[in-house]
Write an enzyme that holds these catalytic residues in place. Structure first.
Site, PDB file in Angstrom:
ATOM      1  N   CYS A 116     -44.712 -32.416 -47.787  1.00 22.61           N
ATOM      2  CA  CYS A 116     -45.289 -33.721 -48.151  1.00 22.61           C
ATOM      3  C   CYS A 116     -44.234 -34.808 -48.300  1.00 22.61           C
ATOM      4  O   CYS A 116     -44.562 -35.991 -48.319  1.00 22.61           O
ATOM      5  CB  CYS A 116     -46.101 -33.591 -49.427  1.00 22.61           C
ATOM      6  SG  CYS A 116     -47.458 -32.435 -49.224  1.00 22.61           S
ATOM      7  N   HIS A 256     -47.376 -40.673 -52.125  1.00 21.34           N
ATOM      8  CA  HIS A 256     -47.990 -39.556 -51.412  1.00 21.34           C
ATOM      9  C   HIS A 256     -49.386 -39.320 -51.980  1.00 21.34           C
ATOM     10  O   HIS A 256     -49.591 -39.376 -53.193  1.00 21.34           O
ATOM     11  CB  HIS A 256     -47.122 -38.307 -51.578  1.00 21.34           C
ATOM     12  CG  HIS A 256     -47.755 -37.067 -51.031  1.00 21.34           C
ATOM     13  ND1 HIS A 256     -48.251 -36.999 -49.757  1.00 21.34           N
ATOM     14  CD2 HIS A 256     -47.993 -35.853 -51.609  1.00 21.34           C
ATOM     15  CE1 HIS A 256     -48.759 -35.792 -49.559  1.00 21.34           C
ATOM     16  NE2 HIS A 256     -48.621 -35.084 -50.660  1.00 21.34           N
ATOM     17  N   ASN A 286     -55.268 -35.166 -48.366  1.00 22.50           N
ATOM     18  CA  ASN A 286     -53.811 -35.007 -48.293  1.00 22.50           C
ATOM     19  C   ASN A 286     -53.437 -34.596 -46.864  1.00 22.50           C
ATOM     20  O   ASN A 286     -53.680 -33.469 -46.450  1.00 22.50           O
ATOM     21  CB  ASN A 286     -53.388 -33.936 -49.298  1.00 22.50           C
ATOM     22  CG  ASN A 286     -51.893 -33.717 -49.333  1.00 22.50           C
ATOM     23  OD1 ASN A 286     -51.157 -34.192 -48.482  1.00 22.50           O
ATOM     24  ND2 ASN A 286     -51.446 -32.961 -50.326  1.00 22.50           N
TER      25      ASN A 286
HETATM   26  O1  UT7 Z   1     -49.172 -32.378 -51.579  1.00 26.76           O
HETATM   27  C1  UT7 Z   1     -48.389 -31.278 -51.929  1.00 26.76           C
HETATM   28  C2  UT7 Z   1     -48.329 -31.089 -53.373  1.00 26.76           C
HETATM   29  N1  UT7 Z   1     -49.597 -30.654 -53.870  1.00 26.76           N
HETATM   30  C3  UT7 Z   1     -50.054 -31.209 -54.977  1.00 26.76           C
HETATM   31  O2  UT7 Z   1     -49.453 -32.111 -55.511  1.00 26.76           O
HETATM   32  C4  UT7 Z   1     -51.319 -30.619 -55.535  1.00 26.76           C
HETATM   33  C5  UT7 Z   1     -51.151 -30.468 -57.016  1.00 26.76           C
HETATM   34  N2  UT7 Z   1     -52.270 -29.778 -57.642  1.00 26.76           N
HETATM   35  C6  UT7 Z   1     -53.491 -30.341 -57.775  1.00 26.76           C
HETATM   36  O3  UT7 Z   1     -53.748 -31.418 -57.271  1.00 26.76           O
HETATM   37  C7  UT7 Z   1     -54.488 -29.619 -58.643  1.00 26.76           C
HETATM   38  O4  UT7 Z   1     -53.847 -28.576 -59.311  1.00 26.76           O
HETATM   39  C8  UT7 Z   1     -55.717 -29.067 -57.883  1.00 26.76           C
HETATM   40  C9  UT7 Z   1     -56.600 -30.202 -57.396  1.00 26.76           C
HETATM   41  C10 UT7 Z   1     -55.265 -28.219 -56.713  1.00 26.76           C
HETATM   42  C11 UT7 Z   1     -56.556 -28.189 -58.811  1.00 26.76           C
HETATM   43  O5  UT7 Z   1     -56.939 -28.951 -59.949  1.00 26.76           O
HETATM   44  P1  UT7 Z   1     -56.670 -28.399 -61.419  1.00 26.76           P
HETATM   45  O6  UT7 Z   1     -57.232 -29.393 -62.334  1.00 26.76           O
HETATM   46  O7  UT7 Z   1     -55.195 -28.101 -61.544  1.00 26.76           O
HETATM   47  O8  UT7 Z   1     -57.518 -27.094 -61.453  1.00 26.76           O
HETATM   48  P2  UT7 Z   1     -57.061 -25.579 -61.747  1.00 26.76           P
HETATM   49  O9  UT7 Z   1     -56.342 -25.018 -60.573  1.00 26.76           O
HETATM   50  O10 UT7 Z   1     -56.381 -25.535 -63.087  1.00 26.76           O
HETATM   51  O11 UT7 Z   1     -58.455 -24.887 -61.861  1.00 26.76           O
HETATM   52  C12 UT7 Z   1     -59.419 -25.251 -62.896  1.00 26.76           C
HETATM   53  C13 UT7 Z   1     -60.713 -24.520 -62.647  1.00 26.76           C
HETATM   54  C14 UT7 Z   1     -60.532 -23.021 -62.398  1.00 26.76           C
HETATM   55  O12 UT7 Z   1     -61.639 -22.355 -62.966  1.00 26.76           O
HETATM   56  P3  UT7 Z   1     -61.518 -21.650 -64.417  1.00 26.76           P
HETATM   57  O13 UT7 Z   1     -60.391 -20.660 -64.294  1.00 26.76           O
HETATM   58  O14 UT7 Z   1     -61.202 -22.775 -65.379  1.00 26.76           O
HETATM   59  O15 UT7 Z   1     -62.859 -21.045 -64.589  1.00 26.76           O
HETATM   60  C15 UT7 Z   1     -60.612 -22.896 -60.904  1.00 26.76           C
HETATM   61  O16 UT7 Z   1     -61.060 -21.628 -60.488  1.00 26.76           O
HETATM   62  O17 UT7 Z   1     -61.340 -25.025 -61.468  1.00 26.76           O
HETATM   63  C16 UT7 Z   1     -61.626 -23.959 -60.574  1.00 26.76           C
HETATM   64  N3  UT7 Z   1     -61.536 -24.463 -59.200  1.00 26.76           N
HETATM   65  C17 UT7 Z   1     -62.545 -25.058 -58.565  1.00 26.76           C
HETATM   66  N4  UT7 Z   1     -63.818 -25.308 -58.939  1.00 26.76           N
HETATM   67  C18 UT7 Z   1     -64.601 -25.949 -58.052  1.00 26.76           C
HETATM   68  C19 UT7 Z   1     -60.436 -24.472 -58.395  1.00 26.76           C
HETATM   69  N5  UT7 Z   1     -60.763 -25.056 -57.219  1.00 26.76           N
HETATM   70  C20 UT7 Z   1     -62.043 -25.422 -57.305  1.00 26.76           C
HETATM   71  C21 UT7 Z   1     -62.933 -26.074 -56.423  1.00 26.76           C
HETATM   72  N6  UT7 Z   1     -64.191 -26.319 -56.839  1.00 26.76           N
HETATM   73  N7  UT7 Z   1     -62.558 -26.475 -55.198  1.00 26.76           N
END
Ligand code: UT7
Length: 332
Positions: A116, A256, A286
């Site tokens: 990225c 980004h 992204n």
């Molecule tokens: O560009 C390169 C660099 N990349 C980034 O900068 C990305 C950085 N990370 C992020 O943007 C975020 O971490 C994400 C958007 C990928 C995920 O968001 P989050 O708020 O960090 O969610 P999480 O991974 O902590 O997951 C929270 C909950 C989990 O469920 P439980 O364990 O709380 O029951 C996940 O299983 O959300 C669940 N989950 C989803 N639910 C619905 C994860 N993905 C999804 C989804 N739809 N697509």
């Protein structure tokens, strides 16, 4: 050191026609428009469909538009750098394929893989070729066909990424515009949190590696999020301090587009108001190396000569950085 600076003298972007909406993703994985919108800010992303359509398709379209709008003869291009982690082939470079397709017969070319941060790294590198005085016209492409390495059964990655990219033309100037400064960083521990395990020399493609889904991007989202929020904001604040810039001096933050929450945190840290933050994550998601040139392309008509821009990125590697440039031309 010369007093030659590298000015962006044109920008053009390209996104494929196919729109993958949150509603369609709801039919593919266990997710919802509400979750995706509130956690990331993304509503839709573009997908490059068709047989044997690689990232070069995006690069060629962006470059053709760039040459046309800047009135540039492709034979005058000295160098093409293509930032991508989804090259058409492991080798030869996608930049070579683009150069051939656009008729840049006098250019040498290479790819740069910094995920990225790829466009930021490539822009900083290209600027130095111009600053030496040796090169007069350099094209920097940032483009990725992320759909080629995404598992559309993995809801933690498939909702984020899209295909697209853009290209800028860099030319020398002795005016007070162009690339002023950059700060670029790497932290190799990132290999454990964001990457693609298969397809390289450590895990070459085999039936087993395909069955084990090793040829898809993976990320430990919440860890990457924490690194990204801190480091993108820190490095943006660092380049402002180094160049005696306050929030009110910044015309545009060009961040980004990984997650709206990361962008908002960076803008707050820089004390830049929301109306000065380029944002198109809602329509493209992204696009990895594509996000920064796509932002510049979308906002080109609002940019004025002398505007102070801070570009900032964070991504796989980990790689991150910021770049300070003064915009070189008024809307045409
Ligand atoms: O560009 C390169 C660099 N990349 C980034 O900068 C990305 C950085 N990370 C992020 O943007 C975020 O971490 C994400 C958007 C990928 C995920 O968001 P989050 O708020 O960090 O969610 P999480 O991974 O902590 O997951 C929270 C909950 C989990 O469920 P439980 O364990 O709380 O029951 C996940 O299983 O959300 C669940 N989950 C989803 N639910 C619905 C994860 N993905 C999804 C989804 N739809 N697509």
């Amino acid at each position: 050191m010369t007093n030659i600076k590298a000015a962006i003298t044109g920008v053009h972007g390209y996104v494929p026609d196919y729109v993958l909406t949150n509603a369609e993703l709801e039919t593919m994985v266990d997710t919802s428009d509400e979750w995706i919108t509130t956690r990331t800010g993304i509503k839709e992303r573009r997908i490059l469909k068709g047989v044997e359509q690689g990232t070069s398709v995006i690069g060629v379209e962006a470059c053709k538009g760039l040459l046309e709008k800047t009135g540039t003869d492709p034979m005058d291009i000295d160098l093409i750098i293509c930032a991508t982690i989804t090259p058409d082939f492991p080798f030869p470079a996608t930049a070579n394929i683009v150069g051939e397709e656009i008729g840049a017969k006098n250019a040498w070319s290479f790819d740069m893989g910094a995920a990225c941060s790829g466009f930021l790294y490539a822009l900083s590198t290209a600027a130095q070729f111009i600053e030496t005085g040796k090169y007069k016209k350099v094209i920097v492409i940032g483009a990725d066909k992320m759909s080629s390495i995404i598992n559309y059964e993995d809801r933690t990655t498939c909702i984020i990424f899209g295909d697209g990219g853009g290209a800028v033309l860099l030319e020398p100037t002795e005016e007070n515009v162009g690339v002023v400064d950059s700060i670029l960083k790497t932290d190799g521990t990132g290999v454990n949190f964001l990457g693609m395990p298969g397809g390289g020399s450590r895990v070459p493609a085999t039936v087993e590696s395909v069955q084990a889904k090793k040829h898809y991007a993976f990320q430990e989202g919440s860890t990457v999020f924490k690194f990204a929020v801190t480091n993108m904001a820190d490095v943006s604040a660092e380049i402002m301090e180094k160049n005696n810039l306050k929030g009110e001096d910044i015309a545009w933050l060009v961040p980004h587009q990984a997650n709206k929450r990361i962008i908002d945190a960076t803008a707050r840290r820089m004390e830049v108001s929301d109306d000065k933050v380029m944002m198109n994550i809602e329509k493209y998601g992204n696009t990895t190396a594509g996000t920064l040139p796509l932002c510049l392309w979308d906002y080109e008509s609002q940019l004025k000569k002398g505007d102070n821009l801070i570009l900032a990125a964070f991504g796989g590697g980990f790689t991150w950085g910021s770049l300070y440039l003064k915009w070189a031309y008024d809307p045409k």
